[in-house]
Design an enzyme around this catalytic site. Structure first.
Site, PDB file in Angstrom:
ATOM      1  CB  SER A 163      -6.039   2.380   0.071  1.00 19.05           C
ATOM      2  OG  SER A 163      -4.869   2.986   0.264  1.00 19.05           O
ATOM      3  CG  HIS A 201      -2.353   8.285  -1.195  1.00 21.56           C
ATOM      4  ND1 HIS A 201      -3.649   7.783  -1.312  1.00 21.56           N
ATOM      5  CD2 HIS A 201      -1.985   7.997   0.166  1.00 21.56           C
ATOM      6  CE1 HIS A 201      -3.605   7.209  -0.076  1.00 21.56           C
ATOM      7  NE2 HIS A 201      -2.749   7.454   0.750  1.00 21.56           N
ATOM      8  CG  HIS A 224      -1.738   5.244  -3.287  1.00 22.19           C
ATOM      9  ND1 HIS A 224      -0.921   5.645  -2.419  1.00 22.19           N
ATOM     10  CD2 HIS A 224      -2.921   4.594  -2.716  1.00 22.19           C
ATOM     11  CE1 HIS A 224      -1.237   5.138  -1.411  1.00 22.19           C
ATOM     12  NE2 HIS A 224      -2.492   4.662  -1.364  1.00 22.19           N
ATOM     13  CG  HIS A 263      -0.812   8.697   4.921  1.00 22.10           C
ATOM     14  ND1 HIS A 263      -1.097   9.703   3.912  1.00 22.10           N
ATOM     15  CD2 HIS A 263      -1.319   7.738   4.611  1.00 22.10           C
ATOM     16  CE1 HIS A 263      -1.773   9.155   3.108  1.00 22.10           C
ATOM     17  NE2 HIS A 263      -2.093   7.979   3.464  1.00 22.10           N
ATOM     18  CG  ASP A 314      -2.123   0.649   0.916  1.00 24.68           C
ATOM     19  OD1 ASP A 314      -2.034   1.969   0.667  1.00 24.68           O
ATOM     20  OD2 ASP A 314      -3.252   0.339   0.997  1.00 24.68           O
ATOM     21  CG  ASP A 346      -7.621  -0.019   6.676  1.00 27.71           C
ATOM     22  OD1 ASP A 346      -8.245   1.132   6.828  1.00 27.71           O
ATOM     23  OD2 ASP A 346      -6.505   0.222   5.945  1.00 27.71           O
TER      24      ASP A 346
HETATM   25 ZN   LIG Z   1      -2.871   6.446   2.440  1.00 23.39          ZN
END
Ligand SMILES: [Zn+2]
Length: 460
Positions: free
Chosen positions: A110, A423, A380, A341, A61, A162
């Site tokens: 995501s 992102h 991404h 992040h 991710d 998630d």
């Molecule tokens: Zn993210």
């Protein structure tokens, strides 16, 4: 080109299936995605003649080339190779999402990213396996594989509710609707409104054979409507036959033939590595360290992946030639994104290297089981950039001492210096090995993976 046109042009229709409570979907009509592949093989279920028996899809991710490069530099070295670098075929995929009218949104989240390969359709950011315009459920690879008799599994370092794992097992208007108490953004998905409930409830109902990750806090929530009203989602899971495991030792006790739900943390699993956060003006050169707060009984992503592969592939013997159906397994390294992040380079790199060890586990399985398609990709790109060691960026940066003794400066500049880094909208790597691996070559839409896996497992 209009986004998602390839998927729409396939002409697939869907309807709700007859099973109460769950969004069970069936394809009515689909044309074959690739006329040349799989036609001669026996049966629709990956029988003896099928080119592919097992599909392992590994998703880092937020793992763009920049994040892969940082991990390679730090671990095997600039001239070394990660396991994910060794797959036979490489291509890349375009990651953009769409808005409600189908117009491109250049940076995906995501939920929309995972929906693309899980369903073959691009959707709006935040949505989980529902259409961008009409907000209707779209059938997922896991549902199709399960309905064709394959074993299915999902492993993550995030909550199993998630966005990335949810895209295989649930359909909700917004990714925040993880448990029965979280439904504010999903009015039409509530059981009271006739919907299929929260991500956790739908995930239990979708009943993957192996479901490993975090998210215990979501499963502790109380179901508000339907047959499990007044009971927790965890009780719903147990009533549905799940063995619930909480740590490495309990995971080892899981046996094939009994679905297993691993909840190894309240939310995300603790990360493997820690170190200095990036700061304005940069940090002194530092080494990354093991995370002292990681409970010793917490399985690594590699351990969970190996356990999942063993459970899903049971009954084949050591040479992999025994009977048994094939399987579809998705493995997500979730905290690459989460740590990026927060401009936390050691966290991000540690999770990328941990993900790479899960890739190694998948390649080991493929070595014993040649009819395995392994795909490694990302949803991404992310904020981190590898900068010259003497760079003086105005924003956040940190300098790490790599295992080979180099100085690597990482900069983060896609968000405010005191807040969340965003992102990025770059294409991401799609690496593949095994039968049908050639299909990932070149530059493709992120929705193309849906067709590749569907063709590999001959899902109609
Ligand atoms: Zn993210």
């Amino acid at each position: 080109m209009r986004p998602g046109r390839g998927a729409a042009a396939r002409g697939g229709g869907w309807r709700r299936g007859p099973v109460a409570g769950a969004a069970v979907l069936a394809l009515l009509t689909v044309s074959a995605a690739s006329p040349a592949v799989g036609r001669a093989a026996a049966g629709p279920d990956g029988g003896a003649g099928a080119p592919v028996r097992d599909v392992i899809l590994l998703v880092g991710d937020g793992m763009g080339e920049s994040e892969i490069t940082a991990a390679r530099n730090h671990g095997p070295g600039a001239g070394g190779r990660l396991a994910m670098d060794t797959l036979a075929v490489n291509g890349s995929s375009l990651t953009y999402a769409v808005d409600e009218r189908g117009r491109p949104v250049y940076v995906t989240d995501s939920a929309a990213g995972a929906t693309a390969w899980a369903t073959g359709h691009k959707t709006v950011n935040g949505r989980v396996s529902k259409s961008p315009d009409t907000d209707r459920p779209l059938p997922t690879l896991l549902e199709l594989a399960r309905d064709h008799g394959y074993a299915t599994g999902s492993v993550t370092t995030a909550s199993v509710a998630d966005a990335t794992p949810a895209a295989l097992t649930a359909h909700v208007t917004d990714r925040s609707c993880k448990g029965p108490a979280d439904m504010a953004a999903c009015p039409s998905d509530t059981r009271a409104a006739g919907g299929a409930g929260s991500i956790a409830e739908q995930t239990v109902a979708a009943r993957p054979d192996v479901l490993l990750g975090g998210g215990a806090e979501v499963f502790a929530q109380t179901v508000t409507d339907g047959p499990y009203r007044g009971r927790s989602v965890l009780e719903q899971a147990r009533a549905s036959g799940y063995r619930v495991v909480r740590d490495r030792a309990e995971l080892r006790s899981a046996r094939p033939g009994e679905p297993v739900l691993g909840l190894f943390a309240q939310d995300y699993l603790p990360v493997e590595r820690v170190g200095p956060r990036a700061v304005v003006g940069g940090t002194a050169p530092a080494r990354c360290a093991g995370n002292p707060d990681r409970p010793p009984g917490t399985p690594t992503l590699e351990e969970s992946t190996r356990a999942a592969l063993e459970l899903l592939g049971a009954g084949r013997g050591r040479d992999g030639k025994g009977g048994g159906k094939g399987f579809l397994l998705q493995v997500e390294g979730a905290s690459i994104d989460d740590r990026a992040h927060d401009a936390d380079p050691c966290g991000q790199i540690g999770e990328t290297l941990a993900f790479d060890r899960a890739v190694r586990a998948a390649l080991d399985h493929a070595a014993r089981n040649p009819r395995t398609l392994v795909v490694v990709t990302a949803d991404h790109g992310h904020a981190g950039q590898v900068l010259p060691a003497d760079a003086r960026p105005p924003g956040l940066s940190a300098t790490l001492v790599t295992d080979e003794g180099g100085l690597m400066r990482l900069g983060y500049a896609s968000g405010p210096v005191d807040d969340y880094q965003e992102h990025t909208g770059i294409p991401v790597r799609v690496a593949a090995q095994g039968p049908l691996a050639d299909r990932v070559r070149g530059l493709n839409e992120n929705t193309a993976l849906f067709d590749t896996v569907r063709t590999a497992l001959r899902l109609r």
